[in-house]
Design a protein around this motif. Structure first.
Motif, PDB file in Angstrom:
ATOM      1  N   GLY A 118      61.312  50.682  48.953  1.00 13.00           N
ATOM      2  CA  GLY A 118      60.990  50.218  47.605  1.00 13.00           C
ATOM      3  C   GLY A 118      60.626  51.365  46.670  1.00 13.00           C
ATOM      4  O   GLY A 118      60.769  51.248  45.455  1.00 13.00           O
ATOM      5  N   SER A 148      55.720  43.021  50.764  1.00 13.46           N
ATOM      6  CA  SER A 148      56.611  44.179  50.682  1.00 13.46           C
ATOM      7  C   SER A 148      57.906  43.819  49.964  1.00 13.46           C
ATOM      8  O   SER A 148      58.551  44.673  49.371  1.00 13.46           O
ATOM      9  N   PRO A 155      52.736  53.389  50.935  1.00  9.72           N
ATOM     10  CA  PRO A 155      52.901  53.671  52.373  1.00  9.72           C
ATOM     11  C   PRO A 155      52.072  54.871  52.835  1.00  9.72           C
ATOM     12  O   PRO A 155      51.482  54.826  53.924  1.00  9.72           O
ATOM     13  N   ARG A 214      56.389  44.091  41.371  1.00  4.00           N
ATOM     14  CA  ARG A 214      55.375  44.859  42.107  1.00  4.00           C
ATOM     15  C   ARG A 214      54.006  44.768  41.433  1.00  4.00           C
ATOM     16  O   ARG A 214      52.976  44.793  42.088  1.00  4.00           O
ATOM     17  N   ARG A 262      60.139  48.984  54.638  1.00  2.89           N
ATOM     18  CA  ARG A 262      60.416  48.282  53.375  1.00  2.89           C
ATOM     19  C   ARG A 262      59.657  48.916  52.213  1.00  2.89           C
ATOM     20  O   ARG A 262      60.197  49.058  51.121  1.00  2.89           O
ATOM     21  N   LEU A 263      58.416  49.287  52.457  1.00  2.91           N
ATOM     22  CA  LEU A 263      57.643  49.897  51.365  1.00  2.91           C
ATOM     23  C   LEU A 263      58.262  51.223  50.935  1.00  2.91           C
ATOM     24  O   LEU A 263      58.404  51.507  49.749  1.00  2.91           O
ATOM     25  N   ARG A 264      58.666  52.012  51.921  1.00  6.52           N
ATOM     26  CA  ARG A 264      59.257  53.311  51.566  1.00  6.52           C
ATOM     27  C   ARG A 264      60.578  53.118  50.843  1.00  6.52           C
ATOM     28  O   ARG A 264      60.888  53.825  49.879  1.00  6.52           O
ATOM     29  N   GLU A 302      53.481  41.075  60.084  1.00 15.40           N
ATOM     30  CA  GLU A 302      54.511  40.768  59.086  1.00 15.40           C
ATOM     31  C   GLU A 302      54.278  39.381  58.496  1.00 15.40           C
ATOM     32  O   GLU A 302      54.479  39.162  57.317  1.00 15.40           O
ATOM     33  N   ASP A 330      51.373  41.457  55.685  1.00 13.94           N
ATOM     34  CA  ASP A 330      52.419  41.603  54.672  1.00 13.94           C
ATOM     35  C   ASP A 330      52.687  40.248  54.004  1.00 13.94           C
ATOM     36  O   ASP A 330      52.365  40.045  52.841  1.00 13.94           O
ATOM     37  N   ILE A 364      57.172  46.962  57.982  1.00 15.34           N
ATOM     38  CA  ILE A 364      56.479  46.954  56.684  1.00 15.34           C
ATOM     39  C   ILE A 364      56.633  48.315  56.011  1.00 15.34           C
ATOM     40  O   ILE A 364      57.024  48.421  54.841  1.00 15.34           O
ATOM     41  N   MET A 365      56.367  49.365  56.773  1.00 16.17           N
ATOM     42  CA  MET A 365      56.438  50.710  56.205  1.00 16.17           C
ATOM     43  C   MET A 365      57.852  51.029  55.722  1.00 16.17           C
ATOM     44  O   MET A 365      58.029  51.639  54.667  1.00 16.17           O
ATOM     45  N   PHE A 424      57.111  44.024  46.422  1.00 15.80           N
ATOM     46  CA  PHE A 424      56.913  45.448  46.147  1.00 15.80           C
ATOM     47  C   PHE A 424      58.231  46.144  45.791  1.00 15.80           C
ATOM     48  O   PHE A 424      58.259  47.081  44.992  1.00 15.80           O
ATOM     49  N   ALA A 425      59.329  45.660  46.386  1.00  9.63           N
ATOM     50  CA  ALA A 425      60.616  46.318  46.205  1.00  9.63           C
ATOM     51  C   ALA A 425      61.100  46.277  44.758  1.00  9.63           C
ATOM     52  O   ALA A 425      61.920  47.084  44.348  1.00  9.63           O
TER      53      ALA A 425
END
Ligand code: SF4
Lengths: 480, 224
Positions: free
Chosen positions: B14, A303, A71, A312, B10-12, A92, A299, B7-8, A306-307
């Motif tokens: 994660g 994402s 991010p 990932r 969710r990435l943060r 998205e 995306d 998006i940001m 990624f979680a």
């Protein structure tokens, strides 16, 4: 020679398509020859195994580091690009990305678009989206152009038309473009060149992908041999780049090893003909280059992958295609059998995140887990491990809230669960287990000869006359 | 919520509880295999690799190159050459050719691309550009277009000639970008060029002249 079947158009599931592909001698020959060639070239390009392994290790660290601060890097990338005069857009879903691109084209009243090779635009099905809105979106990579002419989809991420041989391309060109039939490859390339150069000149908008986006400098790095990427990003007045959010790297020097890994793994070349580094639109005093440059960051499920720290790693991918070149399954069934944009091993671990595992439930198991993909991956993605993980996700209870992948649990079966629970019970009760073993070995003749689907291709397993436990016991007894 | 925020977020989420990985970039891994001990060795390696991808390399000097170029173009029957008169090499070229009574027409880039796209695509036979450096490891030219030498000069004409000063050839890409400190100010478009355009998209057979130049000539100025 069996007639070539356009595998893309086949309905049905993975297995049906695989069966058709396996019956197509021409197709199998085209893939076998191409993959053998690509494997050989890669091997030659990495003549020093130590250098190769060190570089893969570095490549892995660079990608993992980038993802560990993704991010922040995206933030930095956006700031730098904006400062350079590039406009950044976020999407998205593929639908949103298509809308953004369409809006930008409409703002130019654009009718003709030329596109450099971009897998993300394939994900978006951008060509079809624009065609439905009366905008011609022409592929300019020769392989992609060939595939588009035949209303097909690419069958390889680096070599889109690898499923066709020269004769097939020649017939296609003659049928669609007219002129003499010639299967001389140089003439075919010349024909493509002539048509496409005209299109570059006329195009209102150029679309491209991105290989690496550099956060430090706000630079889009594009890697290619043909020059169509440079044409698409330089000649038309507007350039729109589309890419996934994972493509960012921290700084310019990080690109050095990744470039070397990419071109050597993909094509066995020390470098491609062009490395095109775009850091901004035309400045006021410059005399060419697009007046507007846009970057669309997509995306589309990334994402979510990624979680999960294990999944990932899928996002490390630099899209070199080496995993498919070395995959025994891909080489035999070809790219179209996978039925989705990304075929081969990378397709099997990536597609579930993009479209949901329930749409591609056969993907994780279409593998012998031989490990070749993981061994050659330049950024060391443990592909076999991820395939096993996806197999587990496939059989999760559908209501399990821990599911890491959209569409997990589509292969959950009560019967299978019951069998495994029984097996577990048997193995944790020693007396009953021993009794079971005794029974199985004594009654081994009763084993049916056909155990489908196992015995479709293999002979039925016959239990031994005595279990290993029993033999060991007897052995120890006779010794004492 | 905007797409960006979603998006940001969710990435943060994660990354929660994790630290950014340390920067363990080891420059020796991208340099030690690619070391050459003299300018001569670099020139040789670069020449060999460029020739392997269908590029003609000529060794010449700061004083002689306009004449060498003229001979090359004449043997090919090239009627015109696109050049950048405002650059030092451009002005040297026009002077040298004028003195010798050149029969090759020198064409300058004429205004913004929109105004003469057709001519550029259809009528220009060859172009000359400079370069900011070379890379011995991969046989590569680094081209830094600017307002005098626009981006398309090295792409559209079927024959591209690039000048390369021998002293600017680096061992490898890493060295080149570090010594020239690219990261501190990238041009709008920076190009690494390693040969004329090519494709292997049909049956993996290599064919040159895909969309860009069909031919690339590199003039190495040995005393520069
Ligand atoms: S998974 Fe690895 S081998 Fe496969 S395309 Fe991506 S980077 Fe290349």
């Amino acid at each position: 020679m069996t007639q070539s079947i356009p595998v893309t158009n086949l309905d049905g599931d993975f297995k049906t398509r695989a069966r058709h592909a396996l019956d197509d001698a021409q197709l199998r020959n085209n893939f076998r020859t191409a993959m053998d060639g690509l494997m050989h070239k890669r091997e030659q390009a990495f003549s020093d195994p130590q250098e190769r392994e060190d570089l893969r290790d570095l490549g892995n660290r660079i990608r993992a580091r980038a993802l560990s601060q993704l991010p922040d890097l995206l933030d930095q990338l956006e700031q730098r690009l904006t400062a350079n005069g590039v406009r950044v857009h976020w999407a998205e879903t593929t639908e949103e990305a298509n809308e953004i691109v369409h809006r930008l084209i409409e703002a130019q009243e654009g009718r003709q678009v030329v596109k450099g090779k971009s897998m993300v635009s394939e994900e978006m099905e951008l060509n079809d989206y624009l065609a439905e809105r009366d905008i011609e979106c022409l592929e300019s990579d020769l392989g992609e152009y060939t595939v588009q002419l035949d209303h097909e989809k690419p069958s390889h991420i680096i070599m889109p038309a690898i499923h066709k041989n020269a004769r097939q391309v020649a017939r296609l060109f003659q049928e669609k473009l007219g002129g003499e039939l010639s299967d001389d490859i140089h003439e075919l390339v010349g024909t493509g060149r002539q048509i496409l150069r005209q299109k570059f000149m006329e195009a209102d908008v150029g679309v491209s992908g991105v290989n690496f986006a550099v956060a430090e400098t706000g630079t889009l790095v594009l890697v290619e041999n043909e020059g169509n990427g440079r044409m698409s990003t330089t000649v038309p007045p507007v350039h729109i780049a589309v890419t996934g959010i994972e493509k960012v790297v921290a700084n310019l020097r990080d690109v050095v090893p990744l470039l070397s890994l990419l071109t050597r793994s993909a094509l066995g070349q020390p470098i491609t003909t062009y490395i095109n580094m775009i850091s901004g639109p035309r400045k006021d005093d410059e005399r060419d280059g697009p007046r507007e440059v846009h970057l669309v960051l997509l995306d589309n499920g990334r994402s979510r992958a990624f979680a999960d720290a294990q999944l990932r790693q899928t996002l490390n991918c630099i899209r070199c295609g080496a995993c498919m070149n070395h995959c025994p399954v891909y080489t035999r069934v070809g790219g179209h059998t996978y039925g989705e944009v990304y075929p081969g091993p990378i397709g099997k671990i990536l597609t579930p995140h993009l479209v949901g595992l329930d749409r591609v439930p056969d993907h994780p198991s279409a593998s012998s887990l031989c490990g070749a993909c993981g061994d050659v991956c330049p950024v060391k993605i443990p592909i076999p491990e991820l395939l096993q993980r996806l197999r587990e996700e496939n059989v999760r209870h559908p209501e399990d809230s821990e599911a890491a992948v959209a569409g997990a649990g589509s292969r959950y079966s009560n019967r299978e669960q019951l069998i495994w629970r029984g097996w577990q019970w048997l193995n944790t009760h020693p007396r009953i287990y021993r009794l079971f073993l005794w029974g199985v070995t004594r009654l081994r003749r009763l084993q049916p000869a056909r155990l489908r689907p196992w015995t479709d291709y293999r002979s039925a397993p016959t239990p031994a006359a005595r279990s290993l436990h029993e033999q060991a016991r007897n052995h120890m007894r006779s010794k004492s | 919520m905007s797409a960006r925020d979603g998006i940001m977020r969710r990435l943060r989420a994660g990354l929660e509880g994790s630290q950014p990985r340390p920067d363990e970039f080891d420059a020796t891994l991208v340099t030690r295999t690619w070391r050459y001990d003299s300018t001569e060795a670099r020139v040789e390696r670069l020449t060999r690799l460029l020739e392997a991808v269908h590029t003609e390399v000529h060794r010449t000097t700061q004083g002689d190159w306009p004449q060498r170029l003229y001979e090359q173009l004449r043997t090919r029957g090239i009627p015109n050459l696109l050049f950048a008169p405002e650059t030092p090499h451009g002005s040297q070229l026009s002077k040298a050719w004028e003195v010798n009574g050149s029969e090759i027409h020198l064409t300058p880039w004429d205004g913004p691309i929109e105004e003469w796209k057709e001519t550029l695509f259809n009528d220009v036979s060859a172009s000359l550009t400079g370069s900011v450096g070379g890379i011995a490891a991969t046989g590569t030219l680094a081209i830094w277009p600017d307002r005098h030498e626009p981006r398309l000069m090295s792409l559209v004409p079927p024959l591209h000639i690039a000048l390369l000063k021998a002293s600017t050839i680096a061992d490898n890409l890493y060295d080149l970008m570090q010594t020239q400190d690219w990261a501190s100010g990238m041009p709008t478009n920076l190009l690494l060029v390693s040969g004329p355009s090519k494709t292997a998209d049909i049956e993996q057979v290599l064919a040159y002249g895909a969309h860009g130049p069909k031919e690339l000539i590199t003039l190495i100025l040995e005393d520069a």
